[in-house]
Write an enzyme that holds these catalytic residues in place. Structure first.
Site, PDB file in Angstrom:
ATOM      1  N   TYR A 190       0.407  28.945  45.576  1.00 18.80           N
ATOM      2  CA  TYR A 190       1.154  28.650  44.357  1.00 18.80           C
ATOM      3  C   TYR A 190       0.804  29.687  43.292  1.00 18.80           C
ATOM      4  O   TYR A 190       1.665  30.207  42.598  1.00 18.80           O
ATOM      5  CB  TYR A 190       0.817  27.249  43.856  1.00 18.80           C
ATOM      6  CG  TYR A 190       1.696  26.802  42.702  1.00 18.80           C
ATOM      7  CD1 TYR A 190       2.894  26.134  42.954  1.00 18.80           C
ATOM      8  CD2 TYR A 190       1.328  27.055  41.379  1.00 18.80           C
ATOM      9  CE1 TYR A 190       3.717  25.743  41.918  1.00 18.80           C
ATOM     10  CE2 TYR A 190       2.147  26.657  40.335  1.00 18.80           C
ATOM     11  CZ  TYR A 190       3.338  26.001  40.605  1.00 18.80           C
ATOM     12  OH  TYR A 190       4.139  25.613  39.580  1.00 18.80           O
ATOM     13  N   PHE A 199      28.830  42.120  33.373  1.00 14.09           N
ATOM     14  CA  PHE A 199      28.878  41.497  34.692  1.00 14.09           C
ATOM     15  C   PHE A 199      29.085  40.006  34.440  1.00 14.09           C
ATOM     16  O   PHE A 199      28.646  39.492  33.407  1.00 14.09           O
ATOM     17  CB  PHE A 199      27.586  41.772  35.486  1.00 14.09           C
ATOM     18  CG  PHE A 199      27.640  41.190  36.858  1.00 14.09           C
ATOM     19  CD1 PHE A 199      28.481  41.733  37.806  1.00 14.09           C
ATOM     20  CD2 PHE A 199      26.889  40.077  37.199  1.00 14.09           C
ATOM     21  CE1 PHE A 199      28.580  41.172  39.074  1.00 14.09           C
ATOM     22  CE2 PHE A 199      26.979  39.510  38.470  1.00 14.09           C
ATOM     23  CZ  PHE A 199      27.831  40.060  39.410  1.00 14.09           C
ATOM     24  N   THR A 200      29.762  39.311  35.362  1.00 17.67           N
ATOM     25  CA  THR A 200      30.153  37.908  35.121  1.00 17.67           C
ATOM     26  C   THR A 200      29.004  37.031  34.607  1.00 17.67           C
ATOM     27  O   THR A 200      29.115  36.412  33.552  1.00 17.67           O
ATOM     28  CB  THR A 200      30.714  37.275  36.421  1.00 17.67           C
ATOM     29  OG1 THR A 200      29.801  37.573  37.480  1.00 17.67           O
ATOM     30  CG2 THR A 200      32.081  37.823  36.760  1.00 17.67           C
ATOM     31  N   ASP A 214      20.206  46.982  33.371  1.00 17.24           N
ATOM     32  CA  ASP A 214      20.448  46.133  34.535  1.00 17.24           C
ATOM     33  C   ASP A 214      20.396  47.063  35.743  1.00 17.24           C
ATOM     34  O   ASP A 214      21.299  47.866  35.973  1.00 17.24           O
ATOM     35  CB  ASP A 214      21.813  45.444  34.416  1.00 17.24           C
ATOM     36  CG  ASP A 214      22.131  44.558  35.631  1.00 17.24           C
ATOM     37  OD1 ASP A 214      21.478  44.723  36.679  1.00 17.24           O
ATOM     38  OD2 ASP A 214      23.035  43.704  35.519  1.00 17.24           O
ATOM     39  N   LYS A 216      20.441  42.902  45.726  1.00 16.92           N
ATOM     40  CA  LYS A 216      21.121  44.196  45.855  1.00 16.92           C
ATOM     41  C   LYS A 216      20.087  45.304  46.039  1.00 16.92           C
ATOM     42  O   LYS A 216      20.033  45.948  47.057  1.00 16.92           O
ATOM     43  CB  LYS A 216      21.941  44.512  44.601  1.00 16.92           C
ATOM     44  CG  LYS A 216      22.569  43.325  43.907  1.00 16.92           C
ATOM     45  CD  LYS A 216      23.982  43.037  44.356  1.00 16.92           C
ATOM     46  CE  LYS A 216      24.515  41.732  43.819  1.00 16.92           C
ATOM     47  NZ  LYS A 216      24.840  41.735  42.412  1.00 16.92           N
ATOM     48  N   ARG A 237      39.542  40.792  42.682  1.00 17.50           N
ATOM     49  CA  ARG A 237      38.986  40.992  41.347  1.00 17.50           C
ATOM     50  C   ARG A 237      40.165  41.323  40.430  1.00 17.50           C
ATOM     51  O   ARG A 237      40.508  42.461  40.201  1.00 17.50           O
ATOM     52  CB  ARG A 237      37.949  42.128  41.322  1.00 17.50           C
ATOM     53  CG  ARG A 237      36.679  41.816  42.078  1.00 17.50           C
ATOM     54  CD  ARG A 237      35.635  41.022  41.284  1.00 17.50           C
ATOM     55  NE  ARG A 237      35.754  39.583  41.328  1.00 17.50           N
ATOM     56  CZ  ARG A 237      34.744  38.752  41.066  1.00 17.50           C
ATOM     57  NH1 ARG A 237      33.554  39.199  40.765  1.00 17.50           N
ATOM     58  NH2 ARG A 237      34.913  37.451  41.081  1.00 17.50           N
ATOM     59  N   PHE A 246      38.352  31.101  40.889  1.00 15.52           N
ATOM     60  CA  PHE A 246      38.407  31.997  42.053  1.00 15.52           C
ATOM     61  C   PHE A 246      37.499  31.547  43.189  1.00 15.52           C
ATOM     62  O   PHE A 246      37.750  31.852  44.352  1.00 15.52           O
ATOM     63  CB  PHE A 246      38.085  33.449  41.659  1.00 15.52           C
ATOM     64  CG  PHE A 246      36.697  33.676  41.128  1.00 15.52           C
ATOM     65  CD1 PHE A 246      36.423  33.551  39.782  1.00 15.52           C
ATOM     66  CD2 PHE A 246      35.662  34.027  41.996  1.00 15.52           C
ATOM     67  CE1 PHE A 246      35.139  33.762  39.302  1.00 15.52           C
ATOM     68  CE2 PHE A 246      34.379  34.252  41.520  1.00 15.52           C
ATOM     69  CZ  PHE A 246      34.120  34.109  40.164  1.00 15.52           C
TER      70      PHE A 246
HETATM   71  C1  LIG Z   1      24.690  40.767  41.303  1.00 17.36           C
HETATM   72  C2  LIG Z   1      24.445  41.259  39.975  1.00 17.36           C
HETATM   73  C3  LIG Z   1      23.771  40.478  39.030  1.00 17.36           C
HETATM   74  C4  LIG Z   1      23.342  39.050  39.329  1.00 17.36           C
HETATM   75  O1  LIG Z   1      22.413  38.979  40.345  1.00 17.36           O
HETATM   76  P1  LIG Z   1      22.250  37.669  41.273  1.00 17.36           P
HETATM   77  O2  LIG Z   1      21.041  37.939  42.090  1.00 17.36           O
HETATM   78  O3  LIG Z   1      23.509  37.553  42.092  1.00 17.36           O
HETATM   79  O4  LIG Z   1      22.095  36.502  40.368  1.00 17.36           O
HETATM   80  C5  LIG Z   1      23.556  41.027  37.792  1.00 17.36           C
HETATM   81  N1  LIG Z   1      23.961  42.265  37.486  1.00 17.36           N
HETATM   82  C6  LIG Z   1      24.595  43.050  38.366  1.00 17.36           C
HETATM   83  C7  LIG Z   1      25.020  44.422  37.983  1.00 17.36           C
HETATM   84  C8  LIG Z   1      24.871  42.588  39.650  1.00 17.36           C
HETATM   85  O5  LIG Z   1      25.531  43.367  40.520  1.00 17.36           O
END
Ligand SMILES: *Cc1c(COP(=O)(O)O)cnc(C)c1O
Length: 487
Positions: free
Chosen positions: A85, A137-138, A228, A271, A394, A460
């Protein structure tokens, strides 16, 4: 001579071909179903590719999130993860990897990218704040707005053009940044956000020259810079290919330069390191301490942050692999191969190639489908029917309705075909290109879609649609005429 940092290799016949610089040792069976079964599957899934089952999908290009191939070293590291932990040795390996790769001393673990956005937004955004960025980003936008912030996208004029030879469509417009600061006041701007390989506009990179200009404005106004870094590897790769000053610089150094220009860096490991999880890092102790107290509350203790120790081990190894030229060049080299081929054939595709996938302009592809009938959704369904390849809409379906119930038409109608790292081979890539070309020749057969079940938020994901006419039957009939019994 092979170019540094590229897995595209020159053949004796003069062609430039992306070559898989790895061997496949674990495989997963794929299903390329007969076209009638694919038609049945998309009907059942309400013409929404999110609602397909992967047992009916041949090439899954929905997303690169959590779908990249893991390496042998990542898998083996997961076997000696240290379950604890607090104080897990796995965490200290990951902390060191983040320090080495991003050059930042203080590290916080989070369960995925959007969790970092939650922590950062809660720590630094107050009601009425304004956040300038190259593109949203969303999940980023949602978290910032939830905390009372307003997002301003200050991209350059080139960013939203479909056809362009501009190498850095992800750049932030410096003049717009200066006027934004003047208009709203630096006290209302908690930070400037740069997103590497801007996800929603075709995975397009920014340059280090642009970052330096942003840094200058940030310093003049005492605003900090947030990166980011979820798609930083691909952005760094394009810098190594397109920015003169960095043409002979190793990826590792480019990553360090990019992070060095920013005060705070966060990423989704789904990613950047072909694993799971995410992280936040900085050299600024004040910023670190402000965020740290939220981690046990939202994520878990400071040495796991909502991740399993196995994920943490895989992330540590995956981050180092991101600095390997042959690993990081793989996916962009294949994307470039697809984009260049489609572009040469006159198929409307976002150029130049970006870092996440190939993006087809559905309004250019299907000019007969009005935007109210969702051309990008129709194209995603049509491509699935004729190839078994699954992409993501998209466009307007990914948008929403206004208060009067009318669709808010999106800036662009794109079919995104994500290209996860080291997952697909060249023959699969050629299959995809072939089927897109066939579809383009027969594009007049494709019609629009309409909603039959429409959720009020994020429609979507779960929404269901149907074709506005009998176009799918006609498309299938033409496919059978040309391909016979072949899949
Ligand atoms: C995918 C993504 C996120 C969010 O990451 P998650 O691990 O899916 O929550 C944030 N910023 C960018 C540019 C991304 O491609």
């Amino acid at each position: 001579m092979q170019q540094t940092g590229s897995s595209t290799i020159k053949f004796f016949n003069g062609e430039q071909i992306p070559v898989e610089l790895h061997k496949v040792r674990i495989v997963q069976k794929l299903y390329l179903r007969p076209i009638d079964e694919r038609l049945a599957a998309i009907n059942k899934g309400g013409f929404n590719t999110f609602l397909l089952n992967t047992k009916d999908v041949f090439l899954d290009m929905l997303t690169d999130s959590g779908t990249n191939a893991m390496s042998d070293n990542q898998l083996s590291s997961m076997m000696h993860a240290d379950d604890a932990y607090a104080g897990s040795q796995s965490f200290y390996k990951m902390e060191k990897a983040i320090q080495d790769v991003f050059g930042k001393k203080y590290v916080l673990p989070v369960h995925q990218g959007r969790a970092a956005e939650n922590i950062i937004s809660k720590s630094f955004i107050k009601e009425g704040d304004v956040i300038p960025m190259n593109y949203h980003f969303t999940t980023t936008k949602a978290h910032m707005e939830l905390n009372g912030g307003k997002v301003f996208e200050i991209y350059t004029e080139e960013a939203l053009k479909i056809k362009s030879s501009y190498p850095f469509k992800g750049n932030l417009d410096i003049n717009k940044l200066k006027s934004l600061i003047k208009k709203y006041g630096r006290e209302n701007i908690p930070f400037i956000r740069l997103e590497a390989s801007t996800n929603l506009i075709g995975g397009q990179p920014f340059s280090i020259a642009n970052m330096r200009e942003v840094r200058k404005v940030a310093d003049e106004n005492s605003i900090f810079m947030l990166l980011d870094a979820s798609l930083i590897g691909e952005n760094a790769y394009w810098i190594s290919q397109r920015e003169e000053e960095f043409k002979h610089t190793p990826i590792k150094e480019i990553l360090q330069t990019m992070c060095g220009l920013c005060d705070l860096v966060y990423f989704s490991s789904r990613k950047v390191s072909s694993s799971r999880g995410g992280g936040i890092c900085t050299n600024n102790k004040d910023l670190f301490l402000k965020m740290r107290e939220l981690i046990p509350l939202f994520e878990g203790f400071l040495t796991y942050g909502g991740m399993s120790v196995r994920e943490i081990e895989a992330m540590a190894v995956g981050l180092y692999e991101t600095t390997d030229e042959t690993v990081i060049s793989q996916s962009p080299s294949f994307i470039k191969y697809i984009v260049d081929d489609l572009d040469k054939s006159g198929i409307p595709v976002i150029t130049p190639a970006g870092g996440l996938g190939c993006h087809i302009d559905a309004m250019g592809f299907l000019p007969q489908v009005p935007q109210e009938q969702y051309p990008a959704g129709a194209l995603a369904a049509a491509l699935y029917i004729i190839s078994g390849c699954r992409g993501m809409e998209r466009g307007t379906i990914s948008s929403e309705r206004d208060k009067d119930g009318k669709d808010i038409l999106a800036d662009m109608e794109l079919l995104r075909l994500a290209f996860p790292r080291r997952v697909f081979t060249l023959s699969q890539t050629k299959f995809l290109i072939d089927r897109i070309k066939w579809l383009y020749l027969n594009r007049e057969l494709v019609g629009g879609l309409e909603f039959v079940e429409e959720p009020s938020v994020l429609r979507f994901f779960m929404g269901k649609l149907k074709p506005v006419s009998d176009w799918t039957e006609k498309l299938v009939a033409k496919f059978k005429e040309d391909f016979g019994d072949s899949l």
